[in-house]
Scaffold this active site. Structure first.
Site, PDB file in Angstrom:
ATOM      1  CD  GLU A 152      -4.524 -25.940  -1.536  1.00 15.42           C
ATOM      2  OE1 GLU A 152      -5.677 -26.410  -1.608  1.00 15.42           O
ATOM      3  OE2 GLU A 152      -4.259 -24.780  -1.888  1.00 15.42           O
TER       4      GLU A 152
ATOM      5  CE1 TYR B  43      -7.375 -27.064  -5.814  1.00 21.33           C
ATOM      6  CE2 TYR B  43      -7.167 -28.288  -3.758  1.00 21.33           C
ATOM      7  CZ  TYR B  43      -7.194 -27.090  -4.443  1.00 21.33           C
ATOM      8  OH  TYR B  43      -7.018 -25.915  -3.770  1.00 21.33           O
TER       9      TYR B  43
ATOM     10  CG  ASP C 225     -11.248 -25.455  -5.981  1.00 18.72           C
ATOM     11  OD1 ASP C 225     -11.539 -24.819  -7.034  1.00 18.72           O
ATOM     12  OD2 ASP C 225     -11.094 -24.889  -4.881  1.00 18.72           O
TER      13      ASP C 225
END
Length: 351
Positions: free
Chosen positions: A40, A123, A141
């Site tokens: 991520e 996020y 996102d």
């Protein structure tokens, strides 16, 4: 919230689609907390296909949080070289040390605790919590915001923080507790592969087209709306590929600001002529033996654009303010931002 398909009716068709259409990605195959976290962070502002090789190389070199926490920062930066936004990897490294010191080397299975780690925002915390730990936390996102704006035909700019919080609250009510990670990934996957940006959604193959208000209105290609961007600041620079015999000269950027603390090819402000470069270097006490022009280059950062003139400079002597390294050491040990890569082409065979 405007009308449209941001309702429980999207859950089943979305997950059914994802089960068959979701891409085979290395971090999805083994969604451990560490692998999800690293992926991520790498995926922020970077295309999935560009991340694959970086992720696999990273995991081979630093397979655990403990290994990351014990690694030298220079090793982390070198593994990250070319991904850009180097503050991300520095935060990742710092957070790994905290996780080892405070959580026994394992990421906490708690959303608020994840938010407390360097480099982890709403996020990323939501993605780790839902994908790695099965917690019903949304992960909103740009892809998810685009899907939501089109499903609801909402013209609110998706750059509006209030809109992002609104979507996060709405998805919190929808996220299925038995598959929270798949739900979040399915929404992101839909935005990345079907509900595409820049006015080009593939509505004909979208599993949610029967719920999409923008498709019904014929406005899908016009959404989402964004607040106007401020123009980038233009900086003119003269970049120097400095050689002292077989060695290459590097300088280190300040510890704050753009590319903080990273190694770079030395540079001068402005677009300088050869005679101006010679004068500037002579004023520093550098003895120039040869100098010739390199092809100019441009590099775009988020808020700044570099327009660069380049010169190959051969010196007699090694100025103390530069770090001189062999081309092999440059390749193996020094993370050089991609902005400078065009100027290395003349020594490509050496590195």
């Amino acid at each position: 919230m405007p009308r449209g398909g941001l309702s429980e009716a999207l859950i089943s068709p979305l997950l059914d689609w994802y089960d068959g259409a979701g891409r085979d990605l290395p971090w999805r195959a083994q969604p451990t907390p560490y692998r999800v976290w690293v992926s991520e962070i790498m995926l922020q502002q970077t295309r999935v296909e560009a991340v694959r090789a970086y992720f696999e190389r990273w995991m081979e070199a630093l397979p655990t949080i403990e290994a990351l926490s014990e690694a030298d920062e220079a090793v982390c930066l070198k593994l990250w070289e070319g991904l850009g936004y180097y503050s991300r990897v520095r935060s990742l490294h710092k957070a790994a040390k905290i996780v080892c010191a405070q959580y026994g080397g394992a990421l906490p299975a708690d959303y608020e605790a994840l938010l407390g780690l360097p480099g982890i925002g709403d996020y990323t915390a939501g993605a780790i919590a839902s994908i790695a730990f099965g917690l019903p936390q949304p992960a909103v996102d740009g892809n998810v915001l685009r899907v939501a704006a089109r499903l609801t035909a909402d013209e609110t700019p998706i750059t509006d923080l209030k809109y992002k919080k609104l979507i996060a609250r709405r998805l919190s009510d929808l996220i299925p507790h038995d598959r929270p990670g798949d739900f979040n990934q399915a929404l992101m996957e839909l935005g990345a592969t079907v509900c595409l940006p820049n006015g080009a959604p593939a509505c004909g193959v979208c599993p949610l087209r029967h719920l999409c208000a923008a498709l019904e209105d014929g406005t899908a290609s016009l959404l989402p709306k964004r607040a106007p961007k401020k123009p980038r600041r233009i900086e003119e620079r003269t970049v120097l590929l400095v050689r002292a015999g077989a060695l290459v000269g590097l300088s280190q950027r300040p510890e704050t600001g753009l590319l903080a603390g990273l190694w770079e090819l030395p540079a001068l402000a402005g677009h300088l002529t050869p005679s101006e470069v010679r004068q500037a270097l002579a004023a520093r006490g550098w003895q120039v033996d040869n100098l010739f022009s390199l092809r100019p280059a441009k590099h775009i950062f988020t808020h700044v654009e570099w327009h660069m003139t380049g010169y190959y400079v051969e010196l007699s002597g090694r100025p103390e303010e530069l770090q001189f390294v062999t081309p092999a050491a440059l390749r193996a040990n020094y993370a050089l931002p991609s902005a400078f890569r065009p100027f290395l082409s003349v020594i490509e065979e050496e590195i």
